[in-house]
Write an enzyme that holds these catalytic residues in place. Structure first.
Site, PDB file in Angstrom:
ATOM      1  N   THR A  82       2.038  22.119  -3.780  1.00  0.00           N
ATOM      2  CA  THR A  82       1.214  22.531  -2.642  1.00  0.00           C
ATOM      3  C   THR A  82       0.414  23.813  -2.915  1.00  0.00           C
ATOM      4  O   THR A  82      -0.791  23.858  -2.682  1.00  0.00           O
ATOM      5  CB  THR A  82       2.107  22.732  -1.411  1.00  0.00           C
ATOM      6  OG1 THR A  82       2.718  21.480  -1.121  1.00  0.00           O
ATOM      7  CG2 THR A  82       1.321  23.202  -0.207  1.00  0.00           C
ATOM      8  N   ASN A 103       4.826  26.647  -6.154  1.00  0.00           N
ATOM      9  CA  ASN A 103       5.131  27.133  -4.810  1.00  0.00           C
ATOM     10  C   ASN A 103       5.965  28.404  -4.928  1.00  0.00           C
ATOM     11  O   ASN A 103       5.898  29.286  -4.082  1.00  0.00           O
ATOM     12  CB  ASN A 103       5.921  26.091  -4.026  1.00  0.00           C
ATOM     13  CG  ASN A 103       5.075  24.878  -3.679  1.00  0.00           C
ATOM     14  OD1 ASN A 103       3.853  24.962  -3.660  1.00  0.00           O
ATOM     15  ND2 ASN A 103       5.731  23.772  -3.416  1.00  0.00           N
ATOM     16  N   HIS A 316       7.923  13.251   1.661  1.00  0.00           N
ATOM     17  CA  HIS A 316       9.111  13.669   0.901  1.00  0.00           C
ATOM     18  C   HIS A 316      10.362  12.954   1.412  1.00  0.00           C
ATOM     19  O   HIS A 316      11.256  12.639   0.645  1.00  0.00           O
ATOM     20  CB  HIS A 316       9.327  15.179   1.043  1.00  0.00           C
ATOM     21  CG  HIS A 316       8.515  15.991   0.086  1.00  0.00           C
ATOM     22  ND1 HIS A 316       8.654  15.900  -1.270  1.00  0.00           N
ATOM     23  CD2 HIS A 316       7.551  16.927   0.304  1.00  0.00           C
ATOM     24  CE1 HIS A 316       7.817  16.742  -1.864  1.00  0.00           C
ATOM     25  NE2 HIS A 316       7.126  17.376  -0.926  1.00  0.00           N
TER      26      HIS A 316
END
Ligand code: ZN
Length: 573
Positions: A82, A103, A316
């Protein structure tokens, strides 16, 4: 003869002059009033195709119809997480330049595991003051928004919005007016003292309505008939869906959003993240931002970035081939339509430059991929660490001394009270002090570890720091190129390990992303607005091309580390 020549000369001289005058009169043409970046977190390109006929008229279909759509856009870095993705789209920079290598990563000076936006020097606003706050201080490149602020003597307003801190902060940039994200502690939209000392009154007013609480107990049902889901995604609860009993949720529709709690609170707010309703909350907040900050109301181009996180949480939990992933995709199409309709009414889409993309895709659940013969498997972290430690010990403690002096050669860090060996994002970090103490050469031990990693079943490639720093890699090998693009010397590890396709490296979560393979790198990329020629473009491209392309349309300096290309095939000259 002479006269004719003179006439000809006059004609020759005048035609270009008239043309040039006309062009001068056209400049400066109006810039768009608003740059709107819409991100859907964890959205594979193929979702546009798998579910294309089920979308409404004003969401993705409008973007595809009225915008320029690149069908071969791939991230050219690894890991595809992300923060690196969000750090790329508005900077035009790979993690190698943006510095956003994951991340989270190990911060060598402090020996701590940090996040891409964690910042102890700022305080949270709008939530629990003891909750950690965040800022863009670790982002090494300027963004399109930063450059617009510089260009307009700060009259441009730049605002980032998401459920996740990193997804609101990174696309907006270091000189943004504000970034807002959702706190699962307080159920409110929060920001930090990096941007201002107090939240704007409209944000406080929004929070005072308890915007999350109205979804308590909401039932998430399928948007359309079950038959469509069975046909495109299969049964609702296959064996590889493993929603934990602690989540307060199940594998099957309908999902009742309480988090297993009896009243709104932390567990419910977290459950809300895992439902499409958190995207609705975000749309309401974005509308409030547009109105109260008067975005797009004058000729100084403003920037609004909105990143929808629910799709990532749902993906997820259930995987890309689940009924839930399908449903949250159909719903985000409607949510984006609502946002675009609002922008159309307030600002006018003809005054807006809209970009839609994703930060990464997602891999099939390994157990699912295994049943299909695709080689799905999970490479367990302890197996990797054991192979590495054994090889280190064999090489540097051949005499079998006890205690083994190599026991601390891998860097360790304290993570929520557990001391853990530093293996993160496929990166192995060494303890430089220990190596120095024993006179161990970093390059040599890196090679020992890189070859030991290759002995672990499912590991495909490994790279050493020295190899990457020297550029001793082949830029035509896409895996090597993506590793190089993801490597930032002071933040990355010393050995980078890459798994085979469909294999997860050290991940225990049901479904995830992060690899250099197409299912994680291939994302949608659509730009719609004046100056952009609508159409379907098959040129190889990357979300790193967004920022230089927007900068070209806006006629501003590209962000500081912008290395992507201007997508000239769709830009009106
Ligand atoms: Zn993501």
């Amino acid at each position: 003869m002479k006269r004719r020549l003179a006439v000809l000369l006059i004609v020759v001289l005048f035609v270009p002059l008239a043309d040039a005058q006309r062009r001068t009169a056209e400049v400066p043409s109006k810039r768009p009033r608003l740059v709107l970046l819409i991100v859907v977190d964890q959205f594979r390109y193929d979702y546009l195709e798998r579910f294309g006929d089920l979308f409404g008229p004003n969401g993705f279909r409008r973007l595809i119809r009225d915008g320029a759509s690149w069908t071969q856009a791939n991230y050219d870095h690894v890991p595809t997480y992300t923060a690196p993705g969000h750090g790329t789209m508005m900077t035009g920079a790979y993690p190698a330049e943006s510095g956003i290598v994951g991340n989270e990563w190990i911060d060598r000076p402090s020996g701590k595991r940090i996040t891409s936006v964690s910042d102890d020097s700022v305080k949270l606003l709008g939530g629990d003051p003891n909750e950690p706050a965040a800022s863009p201080r670790r982002l090494m490149s300027s963004t399109v928004g930063d450059e617009l602020r510089l260009f307009t003597n700060d009259r441009a307003k730049v605002i980032g919005i998401s459920v996740k801190d990193r997804s609101s902060i990174l696309p907006a940039g270091r000189h943004a007016n504000a970034a807002y994200w959702f706190s699962t502690v307080s159920g409110t939209m929060v920001s930090s003292t990096y941007y201002f000392n107090a939240l704007p009154p409209w944000v406080t007013a929004f929070n005072n309505t308890k915007p999350a609480d109205k979804y308590f107990g909401a039932k998430w049902e399928r948007l359309i008939s079950e038959g469509e889901y069975l046909r495109r995604a299969g049964p609702d609860s296959p064996a590889w869906e493993t929603v934990g009993s602690t989540s307060g949720d199940t594998n099957a529709f309908p999902h009742t959003i309480t988090g297993g709690a009896t009243a709104p609170g932390r567990t419910f707010y977290t459950a809300l993240d895992y439902s499409p309703f958190s995207n609705d909350l975000l749309v309401s907040f974005a509308q409030q931002a547009i109105v109260n900050e008067q975005l797009g109301q004058d000729d100084d181009t403003d920037v609004l970035t909105v990143s929808f996180s629910a799709n990532d949480y749902v993906g997820h939990r259930y995987g890309p081939y689940s009924q839930e992933a399908m449903d949250v995709t159909l719903r985000v199409d409607r949510q984006i339509a609502t946002l675009l309709d609002f922008v159309q009414a307030r600002v006018g889409l003809n005054n807006t430059l809209v970009t839609f993309t994703a930060d990464h895709g997602v891999a099939p659940i390994p157990e699912h991929a295994a049943t299909l013969g695709l080689g799905g498997a999970r490479i367990q972290t302890p197996a990797v660490i054991a192979a590495i430690k054994n090889a280190i010990s064999a090489r540097y403690n051949a005499q079998g001394k006890s205690p083994d002096p190599t026991a601390d050669y891998l860097l360790k860090y304290n993570y929520f009270g557990t001391v853990t060996e530093a293996f993160l994002n496929g990166n192995i970090y060494f303890n430089y002090d220990a190596l120095k103490r024993d006179g161990v050469n970093l390059d040599e031990i890196s090679q020992v570890v890189a070859s030991a990693a290759l002995s672990v079943p499912g590991v495909a490639r490994s790279f050493t720091r020295a190899q990457l720093l020297k550029g001793a890699t082949s830029i035509t090998d896409p895996i090597e190129r993506r590793v190089v693009h993801g490597f930032y010397p002071t933040r990355s590890g010393d050995v980078v390990i890459i798994a085979e396709p469909y294999k997860y490296l050290g991940d225990t979560i049901t479904a995830t992303h992060g690899s250099a393979y197409s299912y994680d790198t291939h994302v949608p990329m659509i730009i719609m607005g004046t100056g952009v020629t609508p159409g379907r473009y098959l040129e190889p491209s990357s979300p790193a091309d967004i920022a230089p392309t927007l900068s070209a349309v806006l006629r501003i300096t590209p962000p500081s580390s912008s290395t992507g290309r201007v997508l000239t095939e769709a830009i009106r000259k």
